[in-house]
Design an enzyme around this catalytic site. Sequence first.
Site, PDB file in Angstrom:
ATOM      1  CB  ALA A  69      48.414  65.395  54.918  1.00 46.73           C
TER       2      ALA A  69
ATOM      3  CG  ASN B 239      44.820  68.165  61.498  1.00 46.34           C
ATOM      4  OD1 ASN B 239      46.018  68.395  61.576  1.00 46.34           O
ATOM      5  ND2 ASN B 239      44.242  67.223  62.208  1.00 46.34           N
ATOM      6  CG  ASP B 240      46.696  68.077  56.981  1.00 43.25           C
ATOM      7  OD1 ASP B 240      47.284  67.567  57.942  1.00 43.25           O
ATOM      8  OD2 ASP B 240      45.918  67.440  56.241  1.00 43.25           O
ATOM      9  CB  VAL B 241      45.305  74.691  56.394  1.00 46.37           C
ATOM     10  CG1 VAL B 241      44.893  73.933  55.148  1.00 46.37           C
ATOM     11  CG2 VAL B 241      44.160  74.767  57.392  1.00 46.37           C
TER      12      VAL B 241
END
Length: 470
Positions: free
Chosen positions: A435, A394-396
């Site tokens: 996050a 997700n965040d990456v």
Amino acid sequence: MISMLVDVSGFAAALLFILGMKRMASPATAVHGIWLTGIGMVVAVVVSFGYLSAIPVEARPHALTNVALALAALALGGGWAWWRGRRVAVTAMPQMVALYNGMGGGAAAAVAAVELMARDGGEASAGILLVVVTALGALIGSVSLSGSIVAWAKLDGRLERTFRFRGQSVVNGSVFLLALGVAAWALADPSQLSLAIFFAVALLLGVLMTVPIGGADMPVVISLYNAFTGLAVALEGYALSNPALMVAGMMVGSAGTLLTLLMAKAMNRSLANVLFSRFGDPVAGSTAAVAGHMKSVDARDAALTMRYATTVIVVPGYGLAVAQAQAKLYELVKLLQAAGVAVRFAIHPVAGRMPGHMNVLLAEAGVPYDLIDDMEDINDSFKSTDVAIVIGANDVVNPAARSDKASPIYGMPILNADQARQVYVVKRGQGKGYAGVENLLFYQDNCAMVYGDALAVLNAMVQAIKEQAA
């Protein structure tokens, strides 16, 4: 003769540690490296016991007279670690690493405690430098122990809250200064009371440093405490004049420090930001409006698109580990390769729950090392790639890290999956990442969501390609 044997074995153990760490630098030789370092530690331990057994009981340092009890402890701890290590799930590997890392710090602190208590009993008259080094190792080892236990609890879901309050950094700094003050008292007037208070304050400091940190920052925390443990072991090795401990500790400490720097850079955090726990402070949420809407496609349609593509890049994430779908993913990749599709894997430095988590996951499935690329090696290839498939990450891959200055992840280097001609995201639902940030990739015109458990989705994709080939 015995003294010479101890010196030679210490040198041999140190050499095995260095060679083993060198072999661990490559996934292809990592297992061999682990065996080398393990043999080195066995050599150091066996010769240490041989040295002790050759010394008369009354002459042994610090009343280390019960060799049988020590051997029993080694057998119990080693047997339990072997059993747990073979049974632990890949998803629980970060928790195990955090816990075992804390044990290393605790062991260094325990050795320091024995040395410091010996001064209270009048058995030692070490110079001030050795005493200070011993106390410093005790402080760092204790912080690593309690901090790693908190990290384990957070990773294992046993401690889900992050405890933050106004002036927390000031409190942590005050506790650190208090630990130094109590250490000075314990060194000036060694007693069971002063040492007990010193270790209590040091353990409290490790807890206070870790409780405000959110789960998204745990990769940095793990590598930081790994460096702490190595430093503590090196300091105690110096205090004991043990070359094997010094070499092992310095190597672990330096490797952990470098890894901390790499992790901090990968998460757009400075080392000072990590060391002083400001990465636990609340950050203002994103205020950018989300344009577009999420689109979903069937797993079979996504599979056939990849089947007729020229190039595909796979971005694995923690969701792949949770679903235990790495073997099925590699089966899909082999089918695509058989159809003439060029497939690569892209690994973000902090993908998963710890550094190297995705590499271990893919290695477990038998994915060849030459198919796996780090972020900096593959990022420029996304713009010329037909399909990028993101599985459980997700965040990456969130473009907000580039465009939204109000986002908590702004400035964090990401995989450029959004630049591929077509992006498929395999995800259970529409939830946010670790996050807690909305992923702008999901709303782009070239992105489609494939909802479902990763294993079920990959099963459907494999089946679709097999039917197409039949």
